[in-house]
Design a protein around this motif. Sequence first.
Motif, short mmCIF file in Angstrom:
data_model
loop_
_atom_site.label_atom_id
_atom_site.label_comp_id
_atom_site.label_asym_id
_atom_site.label_seq_id
_atom_site.Cartn_x
_atom_site.Cartn_y
_atom_site.Cartn_z
N PRO A 68 0.88 -1.01 0.08
CA PRO A 68 -0.18 -0.15 0.00
C PRO A 68 0.91 1.21 0.19
O PRO A 68 1.97 1.24 0.57
N PRO A 69 0.25 2.32 -0.66
CA PRO A 69 1.19 3.66 -0.64
C PRO A 69 0.85 4.03 0.84
O PRO A 69 0.15 3.78 1.83
N ARG A 70 2.02 5.23 1.10
CA ARG A 70 1.59 5.62 2.57
C ARG A 70 0.43 6.51 2.60
O ARG A 70 0.08 7.02 1.64
N PRO A 71 -0.38 6.23 3.69
CA PRO A 71 -1.67 7.06 3.76
C PRO A 71 -1.53 8.43 3.74
O PRO A 71 -0.53 9.17 3.97
N PRO A 72 -2.51 9.01 3.29
CA PRO A 72 -2.48 10.71 3.17
C PRO A 72 -2.19 11.13 4.41
O PRO A 72 -2.63 10.76 5.35
N ALA A 73 -1.36 12.54 4.35
CA ALA A 73 -0.86 13.11 5.62
C ALA A 73 -1.99 13.54 6.27
O ALA A 73 -2.26 13.29 7.53
N GLY A 74 -3.05 14.06 5.75
CA GLY A 74 -4.38 14.64 6.25
C GLY A 74 -5.39 13.61 5.84
O GLY A 74 -5.25 12.96 4.86
N VAL A 279 -4.03 -3.39 -0.53
CA VAL A 279 -4.80 -3.57 0.68
C VAL A 279 -4.27 -2.64 1.65
O VAL A 279 -3.07 -2.82 2.21
N ALA A 280 -4.82 -1.61 2.02
CA ALA A 280 -4.48 -0.85 3.14
C ALA A 280 -5.16 -0.93 4.63
O ALA A 280 -6.35 -1.62 4.38
N ARG A 281 -4.79 -0.22 5.61
CA ARG A 281 -5.37 -0.21 7.00
C ARG A 281 -6.38 0.60 7.05
O ARG A 281 -6.26 1.82 7.05
N LEU A 282 -7.62 0.21 7.23
CA LEU A 282 -8.56 1.24 7.45
C LEU A 282 -8.28 2.27 8.43
O LEU A 282 -8.59 3.56 8.28
N GLU A 283 -7.86 1.66 9.69
CA GLU A 283 -7.69 2.80 10.84
C GLU A 283 -6.71 3.85 10.15
O GLU A 283 -6.63 4.91 10.99
#
Length: 286
Positions: A68-74, A279-283
């Motif tokens: 997964p990509p890095r989650p968005p900063a905001g 697949v990313a982590r919902l939290e």
Amino acid sequence: MVSGCAQGGDGSDVPPAAGQQQAKADRQRAKADRQRAKERHAAKLRAAHKARVAAAKRWGLKKVPLLPPRPPAGKPEITTRKGFEVDGHDGLPPVFTTVPTKQKVVFLTIDDGAEKDPAFLRMMSELKVPYTAFLSGFLVKDDYGYFEKMQTGGVVLNNHTLRHPYLPGLSYARQKREICGMQDMIEKRYGKRPTLFRPPFGSYNEDTLHAARSCGIKYAPLWNEEVFVDRWEYREWDREIHPGDIVLSHFRGRAHWKGTMPDMVRRFLNKVTAEGYAVARLEDYL
Ligand SMILES: [Zn+2]
């Protein structure tokens, strides 16, 4: 005459002061340290990739799952899906089926807790695929340890009521007992009070969301697709997965369907990977 240059006016070398030599040596050492750190990092990435390739092969996947990509900063702003609002929804936990994002990610959520397959825990930790669990108390209490292992592996355990009732058929007080009782059970057994709640069957009314909010629930994620061992089901007419979609599945095994938890995960991963989704982590998005 005072000169700022290291070179003397007569062309002879003037040795640099001890402080300058020290500074140069420090710079060289720092550069070598950075180079070594870079090499170590690259070696770590190569080893991690090798492990992922081996795990994908071991678990019979067609392709290696995408990172997964890095989650968005905001964090994205989560709002209730159109048509899913209750009266006076403002300030109540939002009900949603997709997280607003342009990233090609989906979120796997697994419900209830009937099947406690150790192979599933091994598979998910070896593949490093994140997911979120929504647990019902009556299915958890014959084996708290199974879900403790899950939590130790980084999975967040969330609320799916004590007894899995059809909530809109219950009074506010009984809904509150179902939802807040499960909050207490998870906190007591696993040390953390959930902030995510999913109503059984995806059915809720205004009382449900008021009761959930009263005991610490911030979000009520539903789902946009459901994956079984033998098929996918879609909420949308286009029968496609979309960026940010929440995918539902269940802790089920051969007693409920024609296959195992790992069979379901294979079906899930083979499709999302083939379509270029990670697949990313919902939290991480809430
Ligand atoms: Zn359920």
